[in-house]
Each structure stands twice: as C-alpha cells, then as structure tokens.
Scaffold this motif. Structure first.
Motif, PDB file in Angstrom:
ATOM      1  N   ALA A   8      28.814  58.289  46.512  1.00  0.00           N
ATOM      2  CA  ALA A   8      27.672  57.022  47.799  1.00  0.00           C
ATOM      3  C   ALA A   8      28.790  55.742  47.771  1.00  0.00           C
ATOM      4  O   ALA A   8      29.627  55.441  46.671  1.00  0.00           O
ATOM      5  N   ASP A   9      28.372  55.368  48.990  1.00  0.00           N
ATOM      6  CA  ASP A   9      28.931  54.365  49.641  1.00  0.00           C
ATOM      7  C   ASP A   9      28.147  53.348  49.735  1.00  0.00           C
ATOM      8  O   ASP A   9      27.425  53.617  51.159  1.00  0.00           O
ATOM      9  N   GLY A  10      26.983  52.746  49.205  1.00  0.00           N
ATOM     10  CA  GLY A  10      25.582  52.070  50.020  1.00  0.00           C
ATOM     11  C   GLY A  10      26.163  51.087  50.782  1.00  0.00           C
ATOM     12  O   GLY A  10      25.148  51.217  51.219  1.00  0.00           O
ATOM     13  N   GLY A  12      28.417  51.086  52.747  1.00  0.00           N
ATOM     14  CA  GLY A  12      29.727  51.265  53.775  1.00  0.00           C
ATOM     15  C   GLY A  12      31.061  50.403  53.336  1.00  0.00           C
ATOM     16  O   GLY A  12      31.479  50.731  54.644  1.00  0.00           O
ATOM     17  N   ASP A  13      31.466  49.787  52.344  1.00  0.00           N
ATOM     18  CA  ASP A  13      32.420  48.636  52.566  1.00  0.00           C
ATOM     19  C   ASP A  13      33.482  50.159  52.384  1.00  0.00           C
ATOM     20  O   ASP A  13      34.584  49.922  52.336  1.00  0.00           O
ATOM     21  N   GLY A  14      33.900  51.400  52.170  1.00  0.00           N
ATOM     22  CA  GLY A  14      34.510  52.563  51.653  1.00  0.00           C
ATOM     23  C   GLY A  14      34.898  52.364  50.656  1.00  0.00           C
ATOM     24  O   GLY A  14      35.944  53.493  49.798  1.00  0.00           O
ATOM     25  N   VAL A  15      34.076  51.704  49.752  1.00  0.00           N
ATOM     26  CA  VAL A  15      34.577  51.768  48.407  1.00  0.00           C
ATOM     27  C   VAL A  15      33.602  52.274  46.952  1.00  0.00           C
ATOM     28  O   VAL A  15      32.068  52.417  48.332  1.00  0.00           O
ATOM     29  N   CYS A  16      33.726  53.466  46.773  1.00  0.00           N
ATOM     30  CA  CYS A  16      32.844  53.857  45.801  1.00  0.00           C
ATOM     31  C   CYS A  16      32.039  53.796  45.089  1.00  0.00           C
ATOM     32  O   CYS A  16      32.214  52.158  44.523  1.00  0.00           O
ATOM     33  N   ASP A  17      30.657  53.859  45.514  1.00  0.00           N
ATOM     34  CA  ASP A  17      29.937  52.461  44.457  1.00  0.00           C
ATOM     35  C   ASP A  17      30.076  52.743  42.916  1.00  0.00           C
ATOM     36  O   ASP A  17      29.813  51.473  42.697  1.00  0.00           O
ATOM     37  N   SER A  18      30.242  53.562  42.523  1.00  0.00           N
ATOM     38  CA  SER A  18      31.008  54.090  41.190  1.00  0.00           C
ATOM     39  C   SER A  18      32.080  52.867  40.634  1.00  0.00           C
ATOM     40  O   SER A  18      32.502  53.000  39.718  1.00  0.00           O
ATOM     41  N   LYS A  19      32.760  52.938  41.989  1.00  0.00           N
ATOM     42  CA  LYS A  19      33.668  51.813  41.649  1.00  0.00           C
ATOM     43  C   LYS A  19      33.866  50.301  42.305  1.00  0.00           C
ATOM     44  O   LYS A  19      34.765  49.767  41.818  1.00  0.00           O
ATOM     45  N   THR A  25      28.820  44.288  50.367  1.00  0.00           N
ATOM     46  CA  THR A  25      29.992  43.074  51.624  1.00  0.00           C
ATOM     47  C   THR A  25      29.032  43.982  52.435  1.00  0.00           C
ATOM     48  O   THR A  25      28.412  45.448  52.195  1.00  0.00           O
ATOM     49  N   PRO A  26      29.162  43.083  53.035  1.00  0.00           N
ATOM     50  CA  PRO A  26      28.753  44.438  54.640  1.00  0.00           C
ATOM     51  C   PRO A  26      29.594  45.631  55.425  1.00  0.00           C
ATOM     52  O   PRO A  26      31.061  45.729  54.707  1.00  0.00           O
ATOM     53  N   ALA A  27      28.964  46.066  56.002  1.00  0.00           N
ATOM     54  CA  ALA A  27      30.047  48.146  56.360  1.00  0.00           C
ATOM     55  C   ALA A  27      31.184  47.020  56.903  1.00  0.00           C
ATOM     56  O   ALA A  27      31.068  46.142  58.027  1.00  0.00           O
ATOM     57  N   LEU A  32      39.011  44.646  48.654  1.00  0.00           N
ATOM     58  CA  LEU A  32      39.952  44.939  47.996  1.00  0.00           C
ATOM     59  C   LEU A  32      39.278  46.086  46.985  1.00  0.00           C
ATOM     60  O   LEU A  32      38.372  46.466  47.305  1.00  0.00           O
ATOM     61  N   PRO A  33      40.045  46.962  46.213  1.00  0.00           N
ATOM     62  CA  PRO A  33      40.468  48.262  45.679  1.00  0.00           C
ATOM     63  C   PRO A  33      38.513  48.238  44.791  1.00  0.00           C
ATOM     64  O   PRO A  33      38.292  49.278  44.684  1.00  0.00           O
ATOM     65  N   ASN A  34      38.474  46.648  44.886  1.00  0.00           N
ATOM     66  CA  ASN A  34      37.208  46.689  43.741  1.00  0.00           C
ATOM     67  C   ASN A  34      36.014  46.329  44.637  1.00  0.00           C
ATOM     68  O   ASN A  34      35.222  46.933  44.133  1.00  0.00           O
ATOM     69  N   GLY A  35      35.601  46.564  45.885  1.00  0.00           N
ATOM     70  CA  GLY A  35      34.970  46.338  47.211  1.00  0.00           C
ATOM     71  C   GLY A  35      34.494  45.060  47.189  1.00  0.00           C
ATOM     72  O   GLY A  35      33.066  44.667  47.624  1.00  0.00           O
ATOM     73  N   CYS A  36      35.159  44.240  46.974  1.00  0.00           N
ATOM     74  CA  CYS A  36      34.923  42.494  46.755  1.00  0.00           C
ATOM     75  C   CYS A  36      35.534  41.859  47.747  1.00  0.00           C
ATOM     76  O   CYS A  36      37.039  42.643  47.920  1.00  0.00           O
ATOM     77  N   SER A  37      34.966  41.184  48.564  1.00  0.00           N
ATOM     78  CA  SER A  37      35.792  39.981  49.700  1.00  0.00           C
ATOM     79  C   SER A  37      35.161  39.037  49.488  1.00  0.00           C
ATOM     80  O   SER A  37      35.579  38.483  48.296  1.00  0.00           O
ATOM     81  N   LEU A  38      36.096  38.187  49.510  1.00  0.00           N
ATOM     82  CA  LEU A  38      36.839  36.914  49.258  1.00  0.00           C
ATOM     83  C   LEU A  38      35.628  35.993  49.702  1.00  0.00           C
ATOM     84  O   LEU A  38      34.780  35.248  48.991  1.00  0.00           O
ATOM     85  N   GLU A  39      34.338  36.353  50.547  1.00  0.00           N
ATOM     86  CA  GLU A  39      33.579  35.350  50.810  1.00  0.00           C
ATOM     87  C   GLU A  39      32.263  35.772  50.803  1.00  0.00           C
ATOM     88  O   GLU A  39      31.210  34.703  49.792  1.00  0.00           O
ATOM     89  N   LEU A  40      32.153  36.949  49.736  1.00  0.00           N
ATOM     90  CA  LEU A  40      30.794  37.536  48.864  1.00  0.00           C
ATOM     91  C   LEU A  40      31.569  36.617  46.930  1.00  0.00           C
ATOM     92  O   LEU A  40      30.440  37.178  46.453  1.00  0.00           O
TER      93      LEU A  40
END
Length: 155
Positions: A8-10, A12-19, A25-27, A32-40
């Motif tokens: 599941a990738d709710g 749409g950023d390319g990172v599994c929700d579990s990680k 983050t916007p699709a 980063l591999p943890n699903g975070c961007s600098l903007e957020l």
C-alpha cells in the motif's frame, strides 16, 4: 521513484505506507527512503540509512541509497539553504564527539556536492553529543543519537 510492488502506498510517493514516515507527500514528489521531503519536514529531517564506520567519518556503502535520494530531494526542493547536521552519542569526550560530528557532516556534504548539489545551497555543521534525541544509557538510545539530519535554514 521506488518500486513498491504490491504494498500500500496511500500518498503515491513510491514508498510503502509501512515504511513511510510522511504519509502525506504529494504523488511523484522527490522523497527520501523514509517517504519524507524537505517541503513537509518540520524541524530536522533525519537521513535514515546513513551510516559510518565505527569511530570514523568514512561512509558505509549502504548509505548510498539514502544519500542519492537526498541529492534528488535537495535538488528538487525550493529551499535556498540547507544544513547538514551531524550528531554523535556520548561515548567519548565532548571535544572528540564535536570533531567527529563535524567530520561526518562534512563527509555527507562532500558526497552530496560531488553528486551535483550546489555547494552554496548546503552547509555542514557538527553538534557532537549536545542535541540527543534519546537517552545515552542504552545501545538503542545511543544508536538513535548517532545521526545525520537535514535542516532547512532558508525557504
């Protein structure tokens, strides 16, 4: 973008929700591999997966995935100035830890600039053991305190 296969990738950023540490983050955003961007990011954004040889500023090979993602995140960010912040646990003296954290932050700076991040956009600063995020009384706590973070200084 990371191949997430069937997880599941709710957002749409390319990172599994579990990680994914940043589930909103916007699709298609550079993350980063943890699903975070600098903007957020609010405050410091830990570079999960950046490791050094023991008692050294030599980056371990497994750090490359995270650092390459950081290059993309920084280069697509609108942030004007970003600090690379190095931190240590409290095993050695304050002075030693300060020098080690400075060297580790500089090693990350060198890697990022060699991969195309504009040197004027980033700076490196070590904080030694002065900003722990966990107790330094357990192996787990000390491991959490040994970290490298990105901090947006100027949007």
């Amino acid at each position: 973008m990371i191949d997430v296969g069937s997880c599941a990738d709710g957002d749409g950023d390319g990172v599994c929700d579990s990680k994914d540490s940043c589930l909103d983050t916007p699709a298609g955003a550079a993350v980063l591999p943890n699903g975070c961007s600098l903007e957020l990011a609010t405050g410091a954004l830990r570079l999960e997966g950046v490791f050094f040889e023991t008692d050294s500023d030599m980056l371990k090979p497994e750090s490359i995935v995270t650092l390459d993602a950081a290059v993309n995140v920084i280069n697509t960010s609108e942030a004007k100035k970003i600090e690379i912040a190095g931190h240590t646990d409290s095993r050695a003296s304050d002075e030693y830890n300060q020098v080690l954290s400075d060297k580790r932050a500089k090693a990350v700076y060198d890697y990022l600039t060699a991969k195309g991040v504009e040197p004027d956009r980033i700076s490196a600063q070590g904080y030694g053991e002065s900003q722990p995020v966990a107790e330094n009384t357990t192996d787990e706590g000390m491991a959490r305190n040994r970290r490298v973070e990105l901090r947006v200084l100027d949007q």
